[in-house]
Design a protein around this motif. Structure first.
Motif, PDB file in Angstrom:
ATOM      1  N   ARG A 301       3.853-128.287  35.173  1.00 32.86           N
ATOM      2  CA  ARG A 301       4.032-129.661  35.650  1.00 32.86           C
ATOM      3  C   ARG A 301       5.115-130.386  34.859  1.00 32.86           C
ATOM      4  O   ARG A 301       5.885-131.172  35.422  1.00 32.86           O
ATOM      5  CB  ARG A 301       2.704-130.408  35.536  1.00 32.86           C
ATOM      6  N   MET A 302       5.199-130.125  33.543  1.00 34.41           N
ATOM      7  CA  MET A 302       6.234-130.757  32.737  1.00 34.41           C
ATOM      8  C   MET A 302       7.612-130.280  33.167  1.00 34.41           C
ATOM      9  O   MET A 302       8.573-131.069  33.226  1.00 34.41           O
ATOM     10  CB  MET A 302       6.002-130.471  31.256  1.00 34.41           C
ATOM     11  N   HIS A 303       7.735-128.975  33.462  1.00 31.23           N
ATOM     12  CA  HIS A 303       9.026-128.465  33.945  1.00 31.23           C
ATOM     13  C   HIS A 303       9.408-129.144  35.251  1.00 31.23           C
ATOM     14  O   HIS A 303      10.579-129.526  35.447  1.00 31.23           O
ATOM     15  CB  HIS A 303       8.952-126.939  34.122  1.00 31.23           C
ATOM     16  N   ARG A 304       8.412-129.293  36.155  1.00 30.51           N
ATOM     17  CA  ARG A 304       8.727-129.953  37.415  1.00 30.51           C
ATOM     18  C   ARG A 304       9.114-131.403  37.181  1.00 30.51           C
ATOM     19  O   ARG A 304      10.059-131.920  37.806  1.00 30.51           O
ATOM     20  CB  ARG A 304       7.526-129.867  38.356  1.00 30.51           C
ATOM     21  N   ARG A 305       8.416-132.081  36.271  1.00 31.46           N
ATOM     22  CA  ARG A 305       8.752-133.474  35.983  1.00 31.46           C
ATOM     23  C   ARG A 305      10.170-133.593  35.426  1.00 31.46           C
ATOM     24  O   ARG A 305      10.935-134.511  35.782  1.00 31.46           O
ATOM     25  CB  ARG A 305       7.751-134.059  34.986  1.00 31.46           C
ATOM     26  N   LEU A 306      10.548-132.668  34.530  1.00 29.29           N
ATOM     27  CA  LEU A 306      11.900-132.692  33.948  1.00 29.29           C
ATOM     28  C   LEU A 306      12.954-132.444  35.022  1.00 29.29           C
ATOM     29  O   LEU A 306      14.002-133.104  35.054  1.00 29.29           O
ATOM     30  CB  LEU A 306      12.007-131.661  32.827  1.00 29.29           C
ATOM     31  N   GLU A 307      12.660-131.490  35.911  1.00 32.57           N
ATOM     32  CA  GLU A 307      13.623-131.204  36.969  1.00 32.57           C
ATOM     33  C   GLU A 307      13.781-132.419  37.890  1.00 32.57           C
ATOM     34  O   GLU A 307      14.896-132.771  38.288  1.00 32.57           O
ATOM     35  CB  GLU A 307      13.163-129.982  37.760  1.00 32.57           C
ATOM     36  N   GLU A 308      12.648-133.053  38.239  1.00 33.55           N
ATOM     37  CA  GLU A 308      12.730-134.237  39.094  1.00 33.55           C
ATOM     38  C   GLU A 308      13.492-135.368  38.387  1.00 33.55           C
ATOM     39  O   GLU A 308      14.279-136.090  39.008  1.00 33.55           O
ATOM     40  CB  GLU A 308      11.320-134.694  39.458  1.00 33.55           C
ATOM     41  N   ALA A 309      13.266-135.521  37.073  1.00 32.20           N
ATOM     42  CA  ALA A 309      13.971-136.557  36.327  1.00 32.20           C
ATOM     43  C   ALA A 309      15.471-136.279  36.289  1.00 32.20           C
ATOM     44  O   ALA A 309      16.297-137.204  36.397  1.00 32.20           O
ATOM     45  CB  ALA A 309      13.416-136.660  34.905  1.00 32.20           C
ATOM     46  N   LEU A 313      18.411-138.603  37.724  1.00 32.68           N
ATOM     47  CA  LEU A 313      19.538-138.998  36.878  1.00 32.68           C
ATOM     48  C   LEU A 313      20.861-138.732  37.583  1.00 32.68           C
ATOM     49  O   LEU A 313      21.768-139.591  37.568  1.00 32.68           O
ATOM     50  CB  LEU A 313      19.467-138.260  35.537  1.00 32.68           C
ATOM     51  N   ASP A 314      20.970-137.566  38.212  1.00 38.43           N
ATOM     52  CA  ASP A 314      22.211-137.259  38.931  1.00 38.43           C
ATOM     53  C   ASP A 314      22.423-138.244  40.078  1.00 38.43           C
ATOM     54  O   ASP A 314      23.541-138.728  40.305  1.00 38.43           O
ATOM     55  CB  ASP A 314      22.154-135.824  39.473  1.00 38.43           C
ATOM     56  N   TRP A 315      21.350-138.553  40.794  1.00 33.08           N
ATOM     57  CA  TRP A 315      21.485-139.483  41.924  1.00 33.08           C
ATOM     58  C   TRP A 315      21.844-140.881  41.433  1.00 33.08           C
ATOM     59  O   TRP A 315      22.690-141.566  42.013  1.00 33.08           O
ATOM     60  CB  TRP A 315      20.156-139.505  42.678  1.00 33.08           C
ATOM     61  N   ALA A 317      23.477-141.530  38.657  1.00 29.89           N
ATOM     62  CA  ALA A 317      24.860-141.480  38.156  1.00 29.89           C
ATOM     63  C   ALA A 317      25.865-141.628  39.294  1.00 29.89           C
ATOM     64  O   ALA A 317      26.911-142.269  39.146  1.00 29.89           O
ATOM     65  CB  ALA A 317      25.085-140.176  37.404  1.00 29.89           C
ATOM     66  N   ARG A 318      25.534-141.030  40.439  1.00 28.38           N
ATOM     67  CA  ARG A 318      26.438-141.166  41.579  1.00 28.38           C
ATOM     68  C   ARG A 318      26.477-142.607  42.082  1.00 28.38           C
ATOM     69  O   ARG A 318      27.506-143.070  42.562  1.00 28.38           O
ATOM     70  CB  ARG A 318      26.009-140.222  42.706  1.00 28.38           C
ATOM     71  N   ARG A 319      25.380-143.310  41.960  1.00 30.25           N
ATOM     72  CA  ARG A 319      25.351-144.698  42.418  1.00 30.25           C
ATOM     73  C   ARG A 319      25.934-145.664  41.389  1.00 30.25           C
ATOM     74  O   ARG A 319      26.198-146.825  41.717  1.00 30.25           O
ATOM     75  CB  ARG A 319      23.903-145.111  42.707  1.00 30.25           C
ATOM     76  N   LEU A 320      26.122-145.209  40.159  1.00 30.60           N
ATOM     77  CA  LEU A 320      26.603-146.092  39.102  1.00 30.60           C
ATOM     78  C   LEU A 320      28.058-146.495  39.363  1.00 30.60           C
ATOM     79  O   LEU A 320      28.908-145.656  39.664  1.00 30.60           O
ATOM     80  CB  LEU A 320      26.492-145.369  37.742  1.00 30.60           C
ATOM     81  N   LYS A 321      28.378-147.799  39.241  1.00 29.60           N
ATOM     82  CA  LYS A 321      29.728-148.321  39.490  1.00 29.60           C
ATOM     83  C   LYS A 321      30.317-148.861  38.200  1.00 29.60           C
ATOM     84  O   LYS A 321      29.592-149.209  37.262  1.00 29.60           O
ATOM     85  CB  LYS A 321      29.691-149.433  40.549  1.00 29.60           C
ATOM     86  N   HIS A 322      31.672-148.996  38.182  1.00 33.33           N
ATOM     87  CA  HIS A 322      32.364-149.537  37.025  1.00 33.33           C
ATOM     88  C   HIS A 322      32.018-151.019  36.894  1.00 33.33           C
ATOM     89  O   HIS A 322      31.886-151.739  37.899  1.00 33.33           O
ATOM     90  CB  HIS A 322      33.888-149.347  37.185  1.00 33.33           C
ATOM     91  N   PRO A 323      31.909-151.553  35.659  1.00 34.58           N
ATOM     92  CA  PRO A 323      31.574-152.979  35.493  1.00 34.58           C
ATOM     93  C   PRO A 323      32.547-153.921  36.184  1.00 34.58           C
ATOM     94  O   PRO A 323      32.133-154.953  36.743  1.00 34.58           O
ATOM     95  CB  PRO A 323      31.581-153.157  33.980  1.00 34.58           C
ATOM     96  N   ALA A 324      33.862-153.610  36.150  1.00 32.84           N
ATOM     97  CA  ALA A 324      34.836-154.483  36.811  1.00 32.84           C
ATOM     98  C   ALA A 324      34.574-154.538  38.320  1.00 32.84           C
ATOM     99  O   ALA A 324      34.658-155.602  38.957  1.00 32.84           O
ATOM    100  CB  ALA A 324      36.247-153.983  36.530  1.00 32.84           C
ATOM    101  N   GLU A 325      34.246-153.367  38.886  1.00 30.52           N
ATOM    102  CA  GLU A 325      33.952-153.329  40.319  1.00 30.52           C
ATOM    103  C   GLU A 325      32.702-154.146  40.636  1.00 30.52           C
ATOM    104  O   GLU A 325      32.642-154.874  41.627  1.00 30.52           O
ATOM    105  CB  GLU A 325      33.775-151.883  40.762  1.00 30.52           C
ATOM    106  N   ARG A 326      31.711-154.016  39.780  1.00 32.99           N
ATOM    107  CA  ARG A 326      30.497-154.794  40.001  1.00 32.99           C
ATOM    108  C   ARG A 326      30.754-156.292  39.868  1.00 32.99           C
ATOM    109  O   ARG A 326      30.206-157.113  40.622  1.00 32.99           O
ATOM    110  CB  ARG A 326      29.399-154.360  39.017  1.00 32.99           C
ATOM    111  N   LEU A 327      31.637-156.696  38.878  1.00 32.93           N
ATOM    112  CA  LEU A 327      31.972-158.104  38.715  1.00 32.93           C
ATOM    113  C   LEU A 327      32.704-158.638  39.946  1.00 32.93           C
ATOM    114  O   LEU A 327      32.446-159.759  40.411  1.00 32.93           O
ATOM    115  CB  LEU A 327      32.814-158.304  37.461  1.00 32.93           C
ATOM    116  N   ALA A 328      33.642-157.837  40.463  1.00 32.40           N
ATOM    117  CA  ALA A 328      34.377-158.265  41.652  1.00 32.40           C
ATOM    118  C   ALA A 328      33.421-158.465  42.835  1.00 32.40           C
ATOM    119  O   ALA A 328      33.532-159.434  43.614  1.00 32.40           O
ATOM    120  CB  ALA A 328      35.458-157.246  41.994  1.00 32.40           C
TER     121      ALA A 328
END
Length: 466
Positions: A301-309, A313-315, A317-328
Motif C-alpha cells: 500500500r505504501m508503494h502504491r501511495r508513493l506511486e500515486e503521489a 506531482l507530475d500532473w 508540475a505540468r499545471r504550474l505556471k511562471h509567477p510573471a504569467e500568473r501576475l499578468a
C-alpha cells in the motif's frame, strides 16, 4: 441422566386367540414372539437394573450389545446409538453400572433382552441427583444465562491458573502456553482439586485472583477422573465464586465428556486443560504470520501511495505556471472586475436618479393647497349651521306638540273649567254615586282648594261644607 416416566401396568385389550371349537388357535412362531414382547413391554415399567458389563460389542452402526450380570445370573442388553452417544463415559467390560431399561424380547431370535434407555456408573446415583438439583437451582437464578458470559480478550498480558501445583493439568497448560504464547505472564493460584477441603480452597483461590486483579483471564483446570474425583467442581461455592469473578473465567475440568457445575458457571468451557490454555492464549506463530501478512500489505500500500503521489506531482508540475504569467493573468482579471464594477455603479446611479424624480413628482402631487381647503372649510361650516338650525326648529315643533298634549291631559285644566273630584276617606276617587252611603264624608278637590262634604241622601246632590 433424565428420569423416564414409568409405563402403566398391562391391561390386555383383546383376549388370546381361540379356535372356533373352544380350543386354542394354532399361531406362528413370529406371532407368538410378538405377543410375548407386547406382554413383557406392557407388564414391566421402565426400571433401574444394576450389574456388571460383559461381552461388550459395539457394532459399526454405533449400537452397543452387552450383558449385565451379577454372581447368580445375566441378561442380554442392547443400547442403541442415539442413547449411547449421550453417555458421559466409555462402556467397558467389567464396569459396574446402573441401567434404565425396558424389558423386551428380540422377536427374530426369541431372545429375552433389555433395551437400555440410560445408564450411570454404579454408586453415582445420589451424586448425580445432587448434581441435577444444584444445576437446576443455579440455572433458575440465572447464573448460567448466556447474557452473563463475557468474551475473552484477544491478547491477554497475564493469565491466572487455579489448580494444584502437582497436577498434570498444570504441566499441560504451561507446556501449551510456552509453545503458543511464551510472552504471556502466568500467575498460579494453588489449591487442592480433590478431597473434602478442595471446594473451599478452589473458591478461595478464585476470590484471591479476583481481588488481586493481576490477570486478564482466569483458568480453572483439572485433569480427568471419576465423578467423585471431579466433585469439588460441582460445589455451589465454587460456582458462585466463578460467577462473581470480575475477569473472564475458562473452565477446563476433566475430559471432553465430563461436565461439572463449574463448566456452566464459567464464561467459556474447554474440553480439556490443554484446550483451555489454547482458547485463552494467542498463537504466537499465527500472530507472527498475521503480522508478516500485514507488513506485506502495508509495504504494497505504501508503494502504491508513493506511486500515486508521484503521479500527482507530475500532473501538478505540468499545471504550474511562471509567477510573471500568473501576475499578468491576475492583472487581466483585476481590470475586468474594475470595468464590471464601474458599469454596475453607473447602472445603480441611473436607477437612483429615476427613483428620485418619481419621488419629487409624488411630493408635488401630495403638497397641500390652503386656498381650496379654506373654501371647502367655509362651505362645510355653512352646511353645519343650516343643519343645526333645521334640527333646532324640528325639535322645537316636537316640544310644542308634546306640551299641548300634556296640557289637554292635565287634571288641573279640567278643574279650572268648574269640575271637581270627589275622594273617599281612603283617598280613592269616587266614580259611582251608587257606591256612596248616607253620612259618608268625602273630600272635594276644586280648581282652587279642597272642602269636606257629607252625603245626606240618595236624592241629595249636594252636601254642606265643613
Amino acid at each position: 441422566m433424565p428420569d423416564y416416566p414409568a409405563r402403566p401396568a398391562y391391561s390386555p385389550a383383546r383376549q388370546e386367540p381361540f379356535a372356533a371349537d373352544g380350543g386354542r388357535e394354532v399361531i406362528s412362531v413370529s406371532s407368538l414372539n410378538r405377543l410375548a414382547r407386547q406382554r413383557l413391554e406392557s407388564a414391566f415399567p421402565l426400571c433401574w437394573v444394576s450389574g456388571e458389563i460383559s461381552n461388550l460389542t459395539v457394532a459399526a452402526s454405533g449400537h452397543a450389545y452387552f450383558s449385565l450380570k451379577d454372581p447368580q445370573a445375566q441378561v442380554r442388553c442392547v443400547m442403541f446409538r442415539n442413547k449411547a452417544q449421550t453417555l458421559g463415559f466409555r462402556l467397558e467390560n467389567g464396569l459396574q453400572v446402573e441401567a434404565r431399561v425396558l424389558v423386551s424380547l428380540y422377536e427374530p431370535r426369541g431372545d429375552f433382552q433389555l433395551n437400555v434407555e440410560g445408564m450411570r456408573r454404579a454408586g453415582q446415583g445420589d451424586l448425580y441427583e445432587r448434581f441435577l438439583r444444584l444445576k437446576a437451582k443455579l440455572e433458575a437464578e440465572g447464573l448460567f444465562a448466556a447474557e452473563r458470559k463475557r468474551p475473552l480478550p484477544a491478547h491477554p498480558r497475564t493469565l491466572g491458573i487455579v489448580t494444584s501445583p502437582q497436577a498434570a493439568a498444570l504441566r499441560d497448560v504451561l507446556t501449551t502456553l510456552a509453545r503458543r504464547a511464551p510472552h504471556v505472564k502466568v500467575v498460579l493460584y494453588p489449591t487442592l482439586v480433590q478431597g473434602e477441603e478442595a471446594p473451599h480452597q478452589i473458591a478461595a483461590a478464585i476470590e484471591t485472583a479476583a481481588s488481586r486483579r493481576e490477570c486478564q483471564v482466569l483458568l480453572v483446570v483439572r485433569g480427568g477422573g471419576s465423578i467423585e474425583d471431579l466433585w469439588a467442581f460441582n460445589d455451589e461455592g465454587v460456582a458462585r465464586a466463578i460467577a462473581a469473578c470480575p475477569m473472564p473465567v475458562v473452565s477446563g475440568v476433566g475430559h471432553e465428556t465430563d461436565f461439572t457445575i463449574a463448566d456452566f458457571a464459567a464464561d467459556l468451557r474447554a474440553p480439556t486443560p490443554t484446550a483451555a490454555a489454547e482458547l485463552a492464549s494467542p498463537d504466537r506463530d499465527a500472530l507472527r504470520d498475521h503480522l508478516q501478512r500485514l507488513a506485506g500489505q502495508f509495504s504494497r500500500r505504501m508503494h502504491r501511495r508513493l506511486e500515486e503521489a508521484q503521479q500527482r506531482l507530475d500532473w501538478t508540475a505540468r499545471r504550474l505556471k511562471h509567477p510573471a504569467e500568473r501576475l499578468a493573468l491576475q492583472q487581466q482579471n483585476l481590470h475586468a472586475l474594475g470595468q464590471r464594477l464601474q458599469h454596475a455603479l453607473g447602472r445603480r446611479l441611473e436607477r437612483a436618479g429615476f427613483d428620485l424624480e418619481r419621488a419629487r413628482q409624488r411630493l408635488r402631487l401630495a403638497r397641500p393647497q390652503p386656498g381650496a381647503q379654506a373654501a371647502r372649510l367655509e362651505a362645510l361650516q355653512r352646511r353645519l349651521a343650516n343643519a343645526q338650525q333645521r334640527a333646532l326648529q324640528t325639535r322645537r315643533g316636537q316640544l310644542e306638540r308634546l306640551a299641548a298634549g300634556l296640557t289637554h291631559l292635565n287634571p288641573e285644566a279640567v278643574l279650572s273649567r268648574g269640575y271637581a273630584i270627589a275622594f273617599d276617606q281612603q283617598g280613592q276617587a269616587v266614580h259611582d254615586a251608587g257606591s256612596l252611603a248616607a253620612g259618608q264624608r268625602l273630600t272635594l278637590r276644586l280648581h282652587r282648594g279642597e272642602r269636606q262634604v257629607e252625603v245626606r241622601g240618595e236624592s241629595d246632590s249636594a252636601a254642606g261644607a265643613n
